[in-house]
Design an enzyme around this catalytic site. Structure first.
Site, mmCIF file in Angstrom:
data_model
loop_
_atom_site.group_PDB
_atom_site.id
_atom_site.type_symbol
_atom_site.label_atom_id
_atom_site.label_comp_id
_atom_site.label_asym_id
_atom_site.label_seq_id
_atom_site.Cartn_x
_atom_site.Cartn_y
_atom_site.Cartn_z
ATOM 1 N N ARG A 128 0.887 -1.128 0.196
ATOM 2 C CA ARG A 128 -0.065 0.074 -0.120
ATOM 3 C C ARG A 128 0.841 1.219 -0.135
ATOM 4 O O ARG A 128 0.496 2.264 0.683
ATOM 5 C CB ARG A 128 -1.008 0.052 1.083
ATOM 6 C CG ARG A 128 -1.983 -1.083 1.176
ATOM 7 C CD ARG A 128 -2.896 -0.789 0.081
ATOM 8 N NE ARG A 128 -4.265 -1.571 0.292
ATOM 9 C CZ ARG A 128 -4.371 -2.909 0.060
ATOM 10 N NH1 ARG A 128 -3.431 -3.674 -0.599
ATOM 11 N NH2 ARG A 128 -5.296 -3.476 0.152
ATOM 12 N N SER B 90 -10.679 -0.560 3.118
ATOM 13 C CA SER B 90 -9.722 -0.501 4.481
ATOM 14 C C SER B 90 -9.389 0.855 5.044
ATOM 15 O O SER B 90 -8.562 1.488 4.201
ATOM 16 C CB SER B 90 -8.468 -1.621 4.136
ATOM 17 O OG SER B 90 -8.800 -2.724 3.651
ATOM 18 N N GLU C 134 -4.773 3.665 6.442
ATOM 19 C CA GLU C 134 -4.693 3.481 5.060
ATOM 20 C C GLU C 134 -4.790 4.920 4.147
ATOM 21 O O GLU C 134 -4.270 5.221 3.367
ATOM 22 C CB GLU C 134 -4.782 2.162 4.561
ATOM 23 C CG GLU C 134 -4.461 1.881 3.002
ATOM 24 C CD GLU C 134 -5.410 0.884 2.532
ATOM 25 O OE1 GLU C 134 -6.295 1.568 1.557
ATOM 26 O OE2 GLU C 134 -5.343 -0.176 2.677
HETATM 27 N N1 EPU Z 1 -10.613 -10.675 10.051
HETATM 28 C C1 EPU Z 1 -11.340 -10.977 11.100
HETATM 29 N N2 EPU Z 1 -11.966 -9.912 11.501
HETATM 30 C C2 EPU Z 1 -12.484 -8.839 10.630
HETATM 31 C C3 EPU Z 1 -11.717 -8.882 9.426
HETATM 32 C C4 EPU Z 1 -10.650 -9.824 9.083
HETATM 33 O O1 EPU Z 1 -10.881 -11.532 11.995
HETATM 34 O O2 EPU Z 1 -13.450 -8.288 10.755
HETATM 35 C C5 EPU Z 1 -9.389 -11.740 9.667
HETATM 36 C C6 EPU Z 1 -10.032 -12.702 8.703
HETATM 37 O O3 EPU Z 1 -10.799 -14.005 9.307
HETATM 38 C C7 EPU Z 1 -8.922 -13.348 7.893
HETATM 39 C C8 EPU Z 1 -7.933 -11.986 8.077
HETATM 40 O O4 EPU Z 1 -8.558 -11.159 9.065
HETATM 41 O O5 EPU Z 1 -8.177 -14.444 8.692
HETATM 42 C C9 EPU Z 1 -7.733 -11.358 6.767
HETATM 43 O O6 EPU Z 1 -9.084 -10.719 6.441
HETATM 44 P P1 EPU Z 1 -9.247 -10.423 4.671
HETATM 45 O O7 EPU Z 1 -8.959 -11.736 3.884
HETATM 46 O O8 EPU Z 1 -11.018 -9.836 4.712
HETATM 47 O O9 EPU Z 1 -8.283 -9.645 4.522
HETATM 48 P P2 EPU Z 1 -7.691 -8.258 5.144
HETATM 49 O O10 EPU Z 1 -6.357 -8.339 5.520
HETATM 50 O O11 EPU Z 1 -8.708 -7.702 6.133
HETATM 51 C C10 EPU Z 1 -6.808 -6.956 3.010
HETATM 52 C C11 EPU Z 1 -6.920 -5.648 2.313
HETATM 53 C C12 EPU Z 1 -8.230 -5.472 1.713
HETATM 54 C C13 EPU Z 1 -8.596 -6.663 0.753
HETATM 55 C C14 EPU Z 1 -8.217 -7.943 1.402
HETATM 56 C C15 EPU Z 1 -8.409 -9.245 0.561
HETATM 57 C C16 EPU Z 1 -5.371 -4.325 3.761
HETATM 58 C C17 EPU Z 1 -5.421 -3.174 4.523
HETATM 59 N N3 EPU Z 1 -6.729 -4.649 3.276
HETATM 60 O O12 EPU Z 1 -7.800 -7.052 4.088
HETATM 61 O O13 EPU Z 1 -8.162 -4.406 0.672
HETATM 62 O O14 EPU Z 1 -9.672 -6.762 -0.085
HETATM 63 O O15 EPU Z 1 -7.014 -7.923 1.984
HETATM 64 O O16 EPU Z 1 -7.195 -9.405 -0.321
HETATM 65 O O17 EPU Z 1 -4.610 -4.757 3.286
HETATM 66 C C18 EPU Z 1 -8.763 -2.122 0.800
HETATM 67 O O18 EPU Z 1 -7.653 -1.802 0.896
HETATM 68 O O19 EPU Z 1 -9.635 -1.144 0.725
HETATM 69 C C19 EPU Z 1 -9.353 -3.568 0.807
HETATM 70 C C20 EPU Z 1 -10.481 -3.844 1.228
#
Ligand code: EPU
Length: 337
Positions: free
Chosen positions: A162, A237, A333
């Site tokens: 990012r 995010s 972010e």
């Molecule tokens: N998780 C939780 N609770 C939550 C959200 C997530 O426990 O409320 C846990 C999930 O269970 C999972 C882990 O966190 O084990 C990762 O969750 P997720 O796959 O939803 O991905 P993320 O790391 O929360 C990132 C990006 C998103 C992108 C997703 C999918 C960042 C800051 N965010 O989220 O990007 O869609 O991966 O690749 O890196 C964005 O930047 O606007 C965005 C939505």
């Protein structure tokens, strides 16, 4: 091209925050952009693309330049690859769909990300195992000092998680006007390792997915987890996933055996901010007309007429609580203005 006065930015930011810009101009070509910049050399400026990665906390006492330059063209191609140039003002998701319809592969995992093409390199957008840097070839950007176009290669952009040069030492100095992507015409390299993709493909009984199938799957996943900014104001995010030391991570593991994690080096681990925020008890909480999304704790939402300051204060409360509970600093972010 006309400079307007006292314009509400509510429809120009996906958080739907109602602040006023003292001056506002929408530009549709590079010559107009250059003309505006030379006429308003000494005015405080805010460059606006899709408005999908910003939290506006106050009125803007200067000139907002809305980059609305459109156009998609093929720069060159061979049997395997196509180089496609998209202008900054093209809507990102529509561009993804255009590529899929032409069977150009590489950005299907980035389906349904809000915002415009021109802002995608700034924070190296990413989702489901793909980042813009994986398909980025070059971009053109207008240098605000010289009013000349400058080309940036992938190396010039210094992409990180990012992150790019446009968020670091080149911050506020350039306006990206177009981006060239290197996409596949055959032998598409599908990224389907992300857990949710495989399970969705199974649910849909798809064994040999096409790029169109992957896009459909991603759209389904995103729609089930993330609020549609057209219906509920949000900026995706709000926080970045923090990277902590292995030592710190091992300490965390003692109390929370279930913490999801992604090793980034021998001694550093990335943990999901969404998980930390959920554990801190914020997921789904509402405070009147704003709150934290019920399906993804990383996303702060504006249900109605929240002010940017209210959302900023909520983000600070979340940061403080996560710090107190886990001794982890989570960084925003989104750009806070
Ligand atoms: N998780 C939780 N609770 C939550 C959200 C997530 O426990 O409320 C846990 C999930 O269970 C999972 C882990 O966190 O084990 C990762 O969750 P997720 O796959 O939803 O991905 P993320 O790391 O929360 C990132 C990006 C998103 C992108 C997703 C999918 C960042 C800051 N965010 O989220 O990007 O869609 O991966 O690749 O890196 C964005 O930047 O606007 C965005 C939505």
């Amino acid at each position: 091209m006309q400079v307007q006065h006292n314009i509400s930015l509510k429809t120009y930011n996906t958080f739907n925050i109602d602040v006023i810009a003292k001056q506002f101009v929408s530009v549709t070509n590079i010559d107009d952009l250059k003309a505006v910049l030379s006429l308003h050399k000494h005015t405080n400026k805010l460059i606006l693309g899709g408005g999908s990665n910003m939290l506006l906390t106050k009125d803007f006492d200067g000139l907002v330049i809305h980059v609305n330059i459109k156009g998609i063209e093929i720069v060159s191609e061979n049997d395997d690859f196509v180089y496609v140039s998209a202008s900054a003002g093209e809507n990102w998701h529509e561009f993804v769909l255009w590529c899929i319809n032409h069977n150009y592969g590489g950005i299907e995992n980035l389906s349904l990300i809000p915002g415009n093409v021109g802002t995608t390199p700034i924070q190296n957008i990413g989702a489901y195992g793909v980042e813009i840097k994986d398909v980025f070839e070059s971009c053109l950007a207008l240098n605000l000092k010289t009013n000349e176009l400058q080309s940036f290669s992938k190396t010039d952009c210094e992409f990180g998680y990012r992150d790019s040069i446009f968020k670091k030492h080149a911050k506020g100095q350039f306006i990206i006007t177009s981006v060239v992507f290197k996409l596949t015409k055959q032998n598409h390299k599908l990224q389907i390792n992300y857990g949710a993709i495989t399970s969705q493909l199974n649910i849909m009984h798809i064994i040999n997915p096409s790029i169109k199938d992957i896009s459909k799957v991603i759209i389904n996943i995103r729609e089930s987890k993330l609020p549609d900014p057209k219906k509920i104001g949000n900026s995706g995010s709000f926080f970045k996933n923090p990277i902590i030391s292995k030592y710190h991570f091992n300490k965390l593991l003692k109390n929370f055996a279930d913490v999801p994690n992604y090793p980034v080096s021998d001694d550093a681990v990335k943990v999901p901010a969404g998980w930390l925020i959920e554990k801190a008890g914020f997921k789904g909480k509402t405070f009147g007309h704003y709150g934290i999304h019920k399906n993804q704790a990383l996303v702060l939402v504006n249900y109605g007429n929240a002010s940017g300051l209210e959302i900023l204060n909520l983000s600070k409360l979340i940061q403080k609580t996560v710090k107190r509970l886990f001794d982890i600093t989570i960084e925003a972010e989104v750009n806070i203005l």
